[in-house]
Motif scaffolding. Structure first.
Motif, PDB file in Angstrom:
ATOM      1  N   ALA A   2      45.884  26.032  25.523  1.00 13.78           N
ATOM      2  CA  ALA A   2      46.764  26.091  24.792  1.00 13.78           C
ATOM      3  C   ALA A   2      47.259  27.461  25.636  1.00 13.78           C
ATOM      4  N   SER A   3      46.500  28.353  26.257  1.00 17.65           N
ATOM      5  CA  SER A   3      45.905  29.585  26.105  1.00 17.65           C
ATOM      6  C   SER A   3      46.377  30.186  27.637  1.00 17.65           C
ATOM      7  N   GLY A   4      46.230  28.830  29.179  1.00 17.42           N
ATOM      8  CA  GLY A   4      46.617  29.534  29.768  1.00 17.42           C
ATOM      9  C   GLY A   4      44.405  28.892  30.722  1.00 17.42           C
ATOM     10  N   PHE A   5      43.818  28.700  29.947  1.00 17.56           N
ATOM     11  CA  PHE A   5      42.931  28.728  31.309  1.00 17.56           C
ATOM     12  C   PHE A   5      42.693  28.087  31.862  1.00 17.56           C
ATOM     13  N   LYS A   6      42.539  28.153  33.291  1.00 17.97           N
ATOM     14  CA  LYS A   6      42.240  27.016  34.462  1.00 17.97           C
ATOM     15  C   LYS A   6      41.591  26.741  34.256  1.00 17.97           C
ATOM     16  N   ASN A   7      40.302  26.284  34.036  1.00 20.06           N
ATOM     17  CA  ASN A   7      38.647  25.813  34.239  1.00 20.06           C
ATOM     18  C   ASN A   7      38.283  25.217  32.474  1.00 20.06           C
ATOM     19  N   VAL A   8      38.413  23.598  32.369  1.00 21.06           N
ATOM     20  CA  VAL A   8      37.643  23.952  31.068  1.00 21.06           C
ATOM     21  C   VAL A   8      37.253  22.484  30.867  1.00 21.06           C
ATOM     22  N   VAL A   9      35.837  22.589  30.386  1.00 21.32           N
ATOM     23  CA  VAL A   9      35.403  21.120  30.290  1.00 21.32           C
ATOM     24  C   VAL A   9      35.020  21.072  29.149  1.00 21.32           C
ATOM     25  N   HIS A  10      34.701  19.611  28.495  1.00 26.98           N
ATOM     26  CA  HIS A  10      35.082  19.588  26.975  1.00 26.98           C
ATOM     27  C   HIS A  10      33.784  19.129  26.356  1.00 26.98           C
ATOM     28  N   LEU A  11      32.639  18.564  25.990  1.00 24.21           N
ATOM     29  CA  LEU A  11      31.592  18.307  25.743  1.00 24.21           C
ATOM     30  C   LEU A  11      32.136  17.522  23.824  1.00 24.21           C
ATOM     31  N   ILE A  12      31.753  16.403  24.243  1.00 28.81           N
ATOM     32  CA  ILE A  12      32.336  14.878  23.850  1.00 28.81           C
ATOM     33  C   ILE A  12      31.547  15.208  22.205  1.00 28.81           C
ATOM     34  N   LEU A  42      37.977  18.352  31.970  1.00 32.11           N
ATOM     35  CA  LEU A  42      37.922  17.502  32.157  1.00 32.11           C
ATOM     36  C   LEU A  42      36.730  16.989  30.764  1.00 32.11           C
ATOM     37  N   ASN A  43      36.940  16.032  30.211  1.00 29.00           N
ATOM     38  CA  ASN A  43      35.876  15.713  29.024  1.00 29.00           C
ATOM     39  C   ASN A  43      34.845  14.666  29.572  1.00 29.00           C
ATOM     40  N   LEU A  44      33.715  15.510  28.659  1.00 32.33           N
ATOM     41  CA  LEU A  44      32.063  14.870  28.944  1.00 32.33           C
ATOM     42  C   LEU A  44      32.076  14.409  28.105  1.00 32.33           C
TER      43      LEU A  44
END
Length: 468
Positions: free
Chosen positions: A184-194, A209-211
């Protein structure tokens, strides 16, 4: 906001209206104003050299590097964050920890109130058991598409809490709200650990990208409609020191079994402090093994003083000798005399309690002790994915059952022991028999050779190229 905030999936008109209403109410209740970025800076971590801690009162600016997002919600998400920044720091990557609750703001207050309610209900349901525990467990499994839509809407309301940070920095989030706020804040490269191994929509971060930690979790998310471009299998979230030494530590455990050393059972109390009653009963049921010096109990009470005091009183009443270690320096001394390489002198009492004055030391102590323990006795939290034989005690929420299934699949953990009597039986087997733990350590070695425990390392490698 992301053009497809819910991966192109729809929740319906009524759900959207309710989501908007809840967001509006929370913004008004906590006086959250739009487009008022919170000034952020950083200070150096005292415990982890090279790690910058983001806050509103730091002395240094946040420069180019990796931002690891987490939230003090129990210990699990901070443990996942540690698993990430331990790998990035080992690679000499400038790294910052952004803990949502460390940012002094109305947004953090709103998030904290939700967390406090969660922790209270977790403890209450565990203490009451029965129908209350069942109802809370069922609630924690209901992470449907509407809950994801609400979370994404709230993240848009909370984005002041990250707006001031450099948008070119990659973000690895360990709680969905961290990742959703970053997007939402505009970060270009977000990887998320589930976390966990139970797929739920609200665990996802649209636009990232959800890992996930297992192939079965990956396949389930695909069946739920999550696009392949937003999803990948990485492996387990394990800190650098434990992951790289998993094989040698398992070999050392096998030697201890061969030399018939007393079994070391590490029992960490979770961040919500919900296992005290269960652990007391387990101590009572295994008292003969403790007094006969067949095993050690190392119980990390974290930063829960009430749990520590309660266990000390109980051990005194049961006339079981114990020692309490209450600071980081004494922990380091304990580790040095308990090393696998040291000749065991059997001078330690059968029960050692650990307690610490701050949150980071509280969960980090378990990371240090794991490498020296023979068996990890834990609820099926993020520790369920660590490379050590595990004895699983009663879960707090039903979503944790999938983590037991993953460990059983790999052959390095037990079934979930819903009752202390069941755990005591298995503990007795582990204390007196060689075969079960030998096989479990062999499975840990095989999984380590297959890269199963390198998930956090993989995540860091994915974003490394984006750091200028």
């Amino acid at each position: 906001m992301n053009e497809e905030p819910l991966f192109g999936l729809s929740t319906g008109f009524l759900s959207k209206q309710m989501t908007g209403l809840v967001s509006t109410i929370l913004r008004k209740k906590y006086s959250i104003l739009p487009d008022r970025p919170i000034p952020l800076s950083s200070d150096n971590s005292a415990l982890y050299p090279g790690l910058g801690l983001i806050s509103t009162s730091g002395k240094s600016p946040v420069a180019s590097g990796l931002i690891v997002g987490s939230i003090r919600m129990g210990y699990g998400h901070h443990r996942m964050a540690l698993s990430v920044y331990s790998h990035s720091l080992a690679k000499k990557i400038p790294t910052y920890l952004h803990d949502l609750l460390a940012i002094e703001s109305n947004e953090a207050k709103a998030i904290s109130d939700i967390d406090s309610s969660y922790s209270y209900l977790s403890r209450l349901s565990t203490d009451l058991g029965g129908a209350a525990e069942w109802a809370w467990g069922q609630f924690l499994k209901q992470g449907n598409l509407t809950s994801l839509e609400l979370s994404v809407s709230l993240a848009d309301s909370y984005k002041n809490i990250m707006q001031n940070l450099p948008k070119d920095n990659p973000v690895i989030s360990t709680h969905p709200l961290n990742g959703q706020i970053a997007v939402a804040s505009g970060f270009k490269n977000v990887v998320h650990l589930i976390c966990d191994n139970h797929p739920q929509y609200y665990l996802l971060v649209p636009g990232a990208l959800n890992l996930v930690q297992s192939p079965s979790c990956y396949m389930k998310f695909l069946e739920m409609g999550v696009p392949k471009k937003n999803l990948s299998v990485a492996g387990h979230w394990v800190s650098e020191d434990i992951a790289k030494n998993a094989i040698s530590d398992s070999e050392a455990r096998i030697k201890r079994i061969t030399y018939k050393k007393r079994r070391r059972f590490l029992i960490p109390i979770g961040g919500a402090g919900a296992q005290k009653g269960y652990i007391k009963e387990l101590i009572h049921l295994t008292k003969h093994n403790l007094l006969d010096k067949k095993c050690y109990f190392w119980i990390n009470t974290g930063d829960h003083n009430k749990v520590l005091n309660g266990l000390e009183s109980y051990l005194n009443s049961e006339k079981i000798p114990y020692e309490s270690i209450l600071n980081w320096e004494d922990l380091k001394k304990f580790i040095s005399i308990s090393s696998f390489k040291e000749e065991e002198k059997d001078k330690l009492p059968s029960v050692v309690l650990f307690n610490f004055s701050n949150h980071t030391e509280a969960f980090s102590a378990t990371e240090k002790l794991i490498r020296l323990a023979d068996v990890l006795v834990t609820k099926p939290s993020e520790l369920a994915f660590y490379p050590i034989p595990k004895l699983f005690i009663r879960r707090v929420g039903d979503h944790e059952a999938g983590s037991v299934s993953r460990s059983l699949e790999l052959g390095e953990g037990t079934v979930e022991c819903r009752e202390p009597e069941h755990a005591a039986d298995l503990l007795g087997i582990f204390a007196s028999s060689e075969e079960p733990l030998l096989r479990m350590n062999e499975r840990v070695i095989k999984s380590s050779e297959d890269g199963i425990y390198n998930g956090s390392k993989v995540a860091v490698e994915m974003v490394e190229k984006f750091i200028k």
